[in-house]
Design a protein around this motif. Structure first.
Motif, PDB file in Angstrom:
ATOM      1  N   SER A 405       0.836  -1.201   0.000  1.00 41.95           N
ATOM      2  CA  SER A 405       0.000   0.000   0.000  1.00 41.95           C
ATOM      3  C   SER A 405       0.868   1.246   0.000  1.00 41.95           C
ATOM      4  N   THR A 406       0.246   2.381  -0.337  1.00 40.80           N
ATOM      5  CA  THR A 406       0.859   3.690  -0.143  1.00 40.80           C
ATOM      6  C   THR A 406      -0.141   4.559   0.603  1.00 40.80           C
ATOM      7  N   ALA A 407       0.359   5.546   1.325  1.00 35.96           N
ATOM      8  CA  ALA A 407      -0.496   6.395   2.149  1.00 35.96           C
ATOM      9  C   ALA A 407      -1.018   7.590   1.358  1.00 35.96           C
ATOM     10  N   ASN A 408      -2.098   8.197   1.877  1.00 38.06           N
ATOM     11  CA  ASN A 408      -2.559   9.469   1.335  1.00 38.06           C
ATOM     12  C   ASN A 408      -1.508  10.539   1.590  1.00 38.06           C
ATOM     13  N   GLY A 409      -1.467  11.545   0.763  1.00 33.25           N
ATOM     14  CA  GLY A 409      -0.486  12.605   0.939  1.00 33.25           C
ATOM     15  C   GLY A 409      -0.839  13.826   0.120  1.00 33.25           C
ATOM     16  N   THR A 410      -0.021  14.856   0.241  1.00 34.25           N
ATOM     17  CA  THR A 410      -0.261  16.075  -0.528  1.00 34.25           C
ATOM     18  C   THR A 410      -0.204  15.788  -2.028  1.00 34.25           C
ATOM     19  N   LEU A 411       0.801  15.018  -2.443  1.00 34.34           N
ATOM     20  CA  LEU A 411       0.914  14.598  -3.833  1.00 34.34           C
ATOM     21  C   LEU A 411       1.405  13.154  -3.830  1.00 34.34           C
ATOM     22  N   THR A 412       0.637  12.271  -4.423  1.00 38.45           N
ATOM     23  CA  THR A 412       0.994  10.855  -4.444  1.00 38.45           C
ATOM     24  C   THR A 412       1.192  10.379  -5.871  1.00 38.45           C
ATOM     25  N   GLY A 413       1.746   9.154  -5.989  1.00 41.55           N
ATOM     26  CA  GLY A 413       1.894   8.559  -7.312  1.00 41.55           C
ATOM     27  C   GLY A 413       3.232   7.874  -7.469  1.00 41.55           C
ATOM     28  N   GLY A 414       3.436   7.274  -8.631  1.00 43.64           N
ATOM     29  CA  GLY A 414       4.696   6.617  -8.934  1.00 43.64           C
ATOM     30  C   GLY A 414       4.485   5.239  -9.531  1.00 43.64           C
ATOM     31  N   GLU A 415       5.590   4.518  -9.662  1.00 43.34           N
ATOM     32  CA  GLU A 415       5.563   3.155 -10.193  1.00 43.34           C
ATOM     33  C   GLU A 415       6.218   2.237  -9.176  1.00 43.34           C
ATOM     34  N   PHE A 416       5.596   1.072  -8.942  1.00 42.94           N
ATOM     35  CA  PHE A 416       6.000   0.227  -7.835  1.00 42.94           C
ATOM     36  C   PHE A 416       6.062  -1.240  -8.265  1.00 42.94           C
ATOM     37  N   THR A 417       7.034  -1.967  -7.717  1.00 44.46           N
ATOM     38  CA  THR A 417       7.194  -3.392  -7.967  1.00 44.46           C
ATOM     39  C   THR A 417       6.872  -4.146  -6.691  1.00 44.46           C
ATOM     40  N   VAL A 418       5.929  -5.095  -6.796  1.00 43.12           N
ATOM     41  CA  VAL A 418       5.451  -5.822  -5.619  1.00 43.12           C
ATOM     42  C   VAL A 418       5.727  -7.313  -5.810  1.00 43.12           C
ATOM     43  N   ASP A 419       6.349  -7.930  -4.800  1.00 44.60           N
ATOM     44  CA  ASP A 419       6.640  -9.366  -4.820  1.00 44.60           C
ATOM     45  C   ASP A 419       6.232  -9.981  -3.487  1.00 44.60           C
ATOM     46  N   ALA A 420       6.263 -11.303  -3.411  1.00 41.67           N
ATOM     47  CA  ALA A 420       5.989 -11.987  -2.148  1.00 41.67           C
ATOM     48  C   ALA A 420       6.490 -13.418  -2.219  1.00 41.67           C
ATOM     49  N   GLY A 421       7.113 -13.863  -1.137  1.00 38.37           N
ATOM     50  CA  GLY A 421       7.410 -15.280  -0.990  1.00 38.37           C
ATOM     51  C   GLY A 421       6.165 -16.000  -0.521  1.00 38.37           C
ATOM     52  N   LEU A 422       5.874 -17.173  -1.070  1.00 36.58           N
ATOM     53  CA  LEU A 422       4.666 -17.932  -0.744  1.00 36.58           C
ATOM     54  C   LEU A 422       5.030 -19.232  -0.040  1.00 36.58           C
ATOM     55  N   SER A 423       4.185 -19.643   0.896  1.00 36.54           N
ATOM     56  CA  SER A 423       4.394 -20.909   1.609  1.00 36.54           C
ATOM     57  C   SER A 423       3.041 -21.528   1.934  1.00 36.54           C
TER      58      SER A 423
END
Length: 444
Positions: A405-423
């Motif tokens: 997640s990202t938080a609310n802010g005065t100016l938000t945005g961008g590009e993000f890479t999300v990963d996760a190890g699974l078990s």
């Protein structure tokens, strides 16, 4: 003699079945399901239990120490939310006291979880009819029971282990109730319940949508908190300008302000309660343009930055977890296909990426959704205004969990890479074959 042997054999079978069921009950049951993964706040607790064997076993009640743990799928629910509770006996009170080996899948547990604090009552929990064979004199593995409750009060709600019963189906149907001595048992889990979040009905309107530098614009607000202090301020894209004033709402939550707008970069006006912009306690932005008079022999040059969308993509749609051995079980591991989130909206709102999974179906009994856990990771591309926060490591389940997640802010945005190890925690005696579940990701 044949008739006599038959009757004796029948008596032996009944006695053997009853003794086996009693041994299981004293031990607080067999491995009916893999223990649920604990939430960060859950605590294993010990308490004295008194188990009463079926009369046919001719064994007196037995008192022993049980170790248990309670986990929940929502640690911070709101009033009206449904919370799934898992009551796991992690260490039975005793081992199988006889040489008799007990067969698989003969036990079904039921029990209660006791609520305290802001909300009182009891939750009925049930486990599946599933356990591995138990050798004579052998230790009993853990088992779990699940149930749900609806949050009715805000505040700290405690959860403690309660009484439970072991029903056995081995040649005959038998029940062995186990009660908590000196109730209530120690608190194993606490949830912090919040009040119902009311929809934000605040509105904002401007008398005019443009004006010269230094002109005062009439700003009208409604449905704010009565007699509250409200900040009325100009916005230049996602940032605030120096054009700001404070007003106090009337007894009905309304106000009228005369905001002087000087900054030629102003593109809108917002109003909010509190010390900083919060979309849940504010209204706007409402578009406003500062019109700068054009000097003689000049040309006005303008350029626009168009807002984009919040979107996501993933590197694939199939994950192959590692295999485990029948009779051993354990963790089948792998990695989530990389998810890319692009937030090109250019506003003040953050985002949340959540996931939920179905049970894993295969040739044997399903592997529960709660047996899948993940360890999330999130990285923001250089220059992104927002900071990406990975979700907590732990179970995913059918109710879902936050991946990033990202938080609310005065100016938000961008590009993000999300990963996760699974078990995936696979019980030891799961039938051989392939098991599949569906993990659904939701971006909001």
């Amino acid at each position: 003699m044949a008739i006599t042997r038959s009757r004796a054999a029948t008596r032996r079978r009944r006695w053997t079945a009853a003794l086996g069921a009693t041994a299981l009950a004293v031990a607080a049951g067999g491995a009916l399901a893999a223990p649920a993964l604990a939430t960060e706040s859950s605590t294993p607790v010990q308490f004295e239990t008194r188990c009463v064997p079926p009369p046919i076993a001719q064994i007196p009640p037995i008192t022993g120490t049980t170790t248990a743990e309670i986990t929940v799928d929502k640690a911070a629910p709101k009033v009206g939310d449904t919370v799934t509770v898992t009551y796991t006996i992690t260490k039975p009170a005793a081992s199988n006291p006889v040489d008799l080996a007990l067969p698989a899948d003969i036990m079904t547990p039921t029990g209660k979880v006791v609520l305290g604090g802001a909300q009182t009552g009891q939750i009925n929990v049930t486990g599946p009819k599933k356990n591995p064979p138990v050798p004579g004199k052998g230790s009993f593995p853990a088992f779990s029971m699940t149930g749900t409750f609806t949050v009715t009060e805000p505040g700290s709600i405690t959860l403690s282990p309660g009484d439970y019963n072991i029903h056995t189906s081995y040649l005959m149907e038998l029940d062995t109730p186990c009660t908590v001595l000196n109730p209530p048992a120690p608190v194993s889990e606490t949830v912090e319940a919040g009040p119902v979040t009311s929809p934000n009905a605040r509105t904002l309107a401007l008398e005019t949508s443009s004006g010269d530098p230094g002109v005062r614009v009439t700003v009208t607000g409604t449905k704010f908190t009565p007699l509250a202090e409200v900040t009325v301020v100009g916005r230049a894209g996602g940032a605030e300008t120096a054009d700001k004033m404070l007003v106090t709402t009337d007894s009905e939550g309304g106000f009228v302000a005369r905001l002087k707008v000087n900054d030629v970069a102003t593109t809108g006006v917002v109003a909010y309660e509190g010390g900083a912009w919060d979309p849940e306690k504010g209204a706007g932005p409402v578009k406003y343009k500062v019109v700068v008079p054009t000097p003689p022999n000049s040309q006005t040059l303008t350029a626009a930055v168009n807002a984009g969308e919040l979107s996501m993509s993933q590197a694939g749609d199939a994950v192959e977890l590692s295999a485990v051995d029948f009779g051993t079980g354990g963790a089948a591991t792998g990695a989530l296909k990389t998810v890319t989130v692009k937030d090109f909206r250019g506003g003040p709102a953050g985002w949340s990426l959540t996931g939920k999974v179905t049970d894993f179906a295969g040739p044997g009994d399903p592997i529960g959704a709660g047996n899948l856990s993940w360890t999330p990771a999130c990285t923001a591309k250089a220059g992104s205004p927002s900071v990406c926060v990975a979700g907590s490591a732990g179970p995913v389940g059918s109710a879902g969990a936050t991946l990033a997640s990202t938080a609310n802010g005065t100016l938000t945005g961008g590009e993000f890479t999300v990963d996760a190890g699974l078990s995936l925690d696979i019980p030891a005696f799961t039938a051989p074959g392939s098991y599949a579940g569906v993990l659904t990701l939701t971006l909001s």
